[in-house]
Design a protein around this motif. Structure first.
Motif, mmCIF file in Angstrom:
data_model
loop_
_atom_site.group_PDB
_atom_site.id
_atom_site.type_symbol
_atom_site.label_atom_id
_atom_site.label_comp_id
_atom_site.label_asym_id
_atom_site.label_seq_id
_atom_site.Cartn_x
_atom_site.Cartn_y
_atom_site.Cartn_z
ATOM 1 N N ALA A 359 -12.633 39.152 -25.834
ATOM 2 C CA ALA A 359 -12.341 40.056 -24.910
ATOM 3 C C ALA A 359 -13.398 40.468 -23.915
ATOM 4 O O ALA A 359 -12.952 40.786 -22.777
ATOM 5 N N GLN A 360 -14.596 40.345 -24.276
ATOM 6 C CA GLN A 360 -15.660 40.566 -23.206
ATOM 7 C C GLN A 360 -16.941 40.006 -23.549
ATOM 8 O O GLN A 360 -17.433 40.106 -24.864
ATOM 9 N N SER A 361 -17.527 39.223 -22.558
ATOM 10 C CA SER A 361 -18.799 38.399 -22.774
ATOM 11 C C SER A 361 -19.467 38.647 -21.540
ATOM 12 O O SER A 361 -19.380 37.627 -20.567
ATOM 13 N N PRO A 362 -20.390 39.661 -21.175
ATOM 14 C CA PRO A 362 -21.106 39.437 -20.214
ATOM 15 C C PRO A 362 -22.086 37.954 -19.815
ATOM 16 O O PRO A 362 -22.102 37.690 -18.782
ATOM 17 N N ALA A 363 -22.478 37.722 -20.985
ATOM 18 C CA ALA A 363 -23.183 36.501 -20.715
ATOM 19 C C ALA A 363 -22.361 35.132 -20.608
ATOM 20 O O ALA A 363 -22.684 34.065 -20.067
ATOM 21 N N HIS A 364 -21.170 35.220 -21.061
ATOM 22 C CA HIS A 364 -20.235 34.059 -21.075
ATOM 23 C C HIS A 364 -18.939 34.503 -20.396
ATOM 24 O O HIS A 364 -17.803 34.374 -21.257
ATOM 25 N N PRO A 365 -18.619 34.997 -19.305
ATOM 26 C CA PRO A 365 -17.415 35.750 -18.746
ATOM 27 C C PRO A 365 -16.374 34.533 -18.773
ATOM 28 O O PRO A 365 -15.228 34.821 -18.727
ATOM 29 N N GLU A 366 -16.694 33.235 -18.719
ATOM 30 C CA GLU A 366 -15.488 32.123 -18.418
ATOM 31 C C GLU A 366 -14.961 32.018 -20.031
ATOM 32 O O GLU A 366 -14.095 31.431 -20.158
ATOM 33 N N LEU A 367 -15.502 32.581 -20.918
ATOM 34 C CA LEU A 367 -14.872 32.419 -22.373
ATOM 35 C C LEU A 367 -13.916 33.664 -22.563
ATOM 36 O O LEU A 367 -13.312 33.588 -23.579
ATOM 37 N N GLU A 368 -13.921 34.616 -21.754
ATOM 38 C CA GLU A 368 -13.136 35.872 -21.981
ATOM 39 C C GLU A 368 -11.447 35.415 -22.019
ATOM 40 O O GLU A 368 -10.982 34.822 -21.123
ATOM 41 N N GLY A 369 -10.763 35.919 -23.091
ATOM 42 C CA GLY A 369 -9.571 35.362 -23.465
ATOM 43 C C GLY A 369 -9.186 34.253 -24.220
ATOM 44 O O GLY A 369 -8.147 33.827 -24.591
ATOM 45 N N ARG A 370 -10.207 33.525 -24.491
ATOM 46 C CA ARG A 370 -10.265 32.392 -25.208
ATOM 47 C C ARG A 370 -10.137 32.449 -26.615
ATOM 48 O O ARG A 370 -10.828 33.478 -27.370
ATOM 49 N N ARG A 371 -9.395 31.886 -27.389
ATOM 50 C CA ARG A 371 -9.239 32.165 -28.839
ATOM 51 C C ARG A 371 -10.662 31.512 -29.371
ATOM 52 O O ARG A 371 -11.366 30.380 -29.080
ATOM 53 N N VAL A 372 -11.130 32.420 -30.462
ATOM 54 C CA VAL A 372 -12.399 31.803 -31.333
ATOM 55 C C VAL A 372 -12.040 30.622 -31.944
ATOM 56 O O VAL A 372 -13.179 29.754 -32.067
#
Length: 539
Positions: A359-372
């Motif tokens: 949902a939120q990753s300041p260090a990896h914003p490109e991963l926001e919305g990705r399925r774990v």
């Protein structure tokens, strides 16, 4: 005689389950005085093309503290809710002693995601006993009608002191618990609420005080509830009282029981609970499982992963500083122990990894919305490893993930909503502010399940949101007849649902033409349950 206000032109759905009909509603002095046609009033609300219905009752909130700094009780007030019940899961803020104010606040921080600083600043603490708490709320006034359970955790802390977090009560303490409960019920508590659930861990990861009680204490509490003959018993089930136990205990107690929660799960376990409820009611047991139209979706950070705290390895980290968490998360042995515990205990406590997304990753914003799970497959590791690795990339473990715990099977949820002896609850309004917001459940039910899916009739939905709740709580007839009429809903948002055109609380508009009004007024009342005529089987 002309009424103060008449609602004209609408279609009335009265909360009894009876078919809708065209009718006008007259209100005088905050009371419905007549339902009919061609009524006269000094003021008129034109409800043409709209549904006119009783105000909704939210039976599962945690507004115990918020009522002092936000008497309007947002966001519930935006959704046609006109009566709320606080103190759920046993986490009331009264009775309490001055030396336990901080302990109560830190317990609420862990179990309900409340801010300790906000609680310290917002609660006046001009009360100790539960009657004094009710008087404090009543003296300040509320925007909505307000009822509150006396909570088991606060009750045990009041009687046992710090030992409530350590042991069962003595016979002498049980007697004091009974006396304090009796005082609260006679003063107007909505009932007694407790939690025996493994999900509820308080200060430093310890089980909350109610989980240290034993069956002897619990049955002594039920004796008082039978004696006073009013309100309900609300339970988060666990070792001391499982779901099946309620169907044995309720007929002996007399007042209705309710529990949270009956949610759909991939295992199908919810169907067994439904069959148990059918059998229980057939045998005369009045037990109301709480259901919800909404999937149980949580947003969590790895700095305070609420849903993971059922795992003892995470529970041991509660109250620890960020560096200690970082050390554990980076340790392969610690990770293996946490996973082993989940593997050994399949069921609700195990994360549904396929539902997790970033949902939120300041260090990896490109991963926001990705399925774990997709990221795990790409990296050749487990979803658990992905979460921990990404969290470790954040200075304060500020990774935020979103996941579904339960209740996401549309067909099965529709079946639960049709069950006659299940109560719509679990909004948790006033709690979990950074984790979920299910306060819009009433407009969700009307907009998505009545209008959108045609899963249940409008008459049944409004019955479940109003009349059925009042019946279960045992609200007195004068309170039930207060004029609290919202319209139907069209679009769901937390703070501005379109379609909820007018809402009246005790005859006073708090919403008009789709906008909140009279925000400084406090037309709500303290709601006290009426005494019941108990069944002969109650001991």
């Amino acid at each position: 005689m002309s009424a103060d206000l008449v609602i004209k032109g609408g279609t009335l759905v009265d909360g009894t389950g009876e078919p809708r009909r065209r009718a006008e509603v007259a209100i005088t002095d905050g009371r419905i005085t007549e339902i009919g046609v061609n009524l006269d009033g000094r003021n008129v609300i034109d409800a043409s093309g709209q549904i006119v219905a009783p105000g909704f009752i939210d039976i599962h909130t945690h507004y115990d503290a918020q009522v002092f700094w936000d008497p309007g009780l947002s966001p519930s007030c935006y959704h046609g809710v006109t009566t709320v019940v606080a103190g759920n899961c046993g986490f009331s803020i009264a009775p309490t002693r001055p030396e336990h104010h901080d302990l109560i606040a830190r317990t609420l921080e862990n179990v309900e995601d409340m801010d300790v600083a906000a609680l310290a600043a917002g609660i006046p603490w001009d009360f100790a006993t539960f009657p004094e708490y009710l008087a404090s709320v009543e003296r300040r006034g509320t925007g909505l009608n307000f009822a509150a359970y006396i909570g088991h955790t606060a009750l045990r802390l009041f009687v046992l002191g710090d030992a409530a977090y350590e042991r069962a009560s003595t016979p002498e303490e049980v007697t004091q618990i009974q006396a304090t409960l009796r005082e609260a019920m006679l003063a107007g508590a909505a009932g007694f609420a407790t939690s025996f659930a493994i999900t509820h861990r308080g200060v430093d990861g310890k089980p909350v005080p109610s989980r240290f009680s034993d069956r002897t204490e619990f049955e002594a509490i039920l004796d008082v509830m039978r004696e006073v003959g009013r309100g309900v018993v609300s339970i988060a089930p666990g070792q001391q009282c499982g779901i099946a136990d309620m169907y044995e205990l309720q007929p002996k107690t007399g007042v209705p029981f309710t529990y949270g929660a009956l949610l759909t799960s991939p295992t199908g376990q919810h169907r067994q609970q439904v069959e148990l409820n059918h059998a229980g009611w057939s045998n005369g047991a009045q037990v109301w499982p709480q259901i919800t139209p909404r999937p149980l979706v949580f947003a969590l950070t790895l700095a305070a992963p609420f849903t993971f705290n059922m795992n003892s390895n995470f529970a041991e980290l509660m109250g620890k500083a960020i560096p200690e968490r970082r050390e554990a998360y980076a340790n392969a042995s610690w990770r293996a122990k946490a996973m082993a515990e989940w593997d050994a205990n399949p069921g609700f406590t195990v994360p549904r990894w396929e539902t997790f997304e970033i949902a939120q990753s300041p260090a990896h914003p490109e991963l926001e919305g990705r399925r774990v799970s997709e990221l795990a497959q790409q990296r050749g590791v487990t979803p658990f490893d992905v979460l921990l690795d990404l969290a470790l990339d954040e200075p304060e473990l500020a990774l935020r993930a979103r996941c579904i715990l339960a209740n996401d099977d549309v067909d099965e949820v529709a079946a639960l909503l049709s069950e006659p002896h299940c109560a719509v609850g679990l909004s948790d309004a006033g709690a979990h502010v950074s984790q979920l917001c299910d306060a819009p459940q009433a407009t969700d039910l009307l907009g998505n399940w009545v209008r959108g899916r045609n899963a249940i009739s409008l008459e049944m939905a409004i019955r479940k949101l109003s009349g059925a709740q009042a019946d279960m709580l045992g609200l007195p007839d004068p309170i039930r007849r207060v004029c609290d009429f919202p319209a139907d809903t069209e679009r769901l948002t937390a703070d501005n649902p379109t379609g909820v055109q007018h809402v009246l609380v005790n005859g006073t508009p708090i919403r008009a033409e789709g906008q909140q009004v009279n925000t400084d007024l406090r037309p709500g009342r303290l709601v006290r349950p009426a005494a019941r005529q108990l069944a002969r089987g109650a001991r």
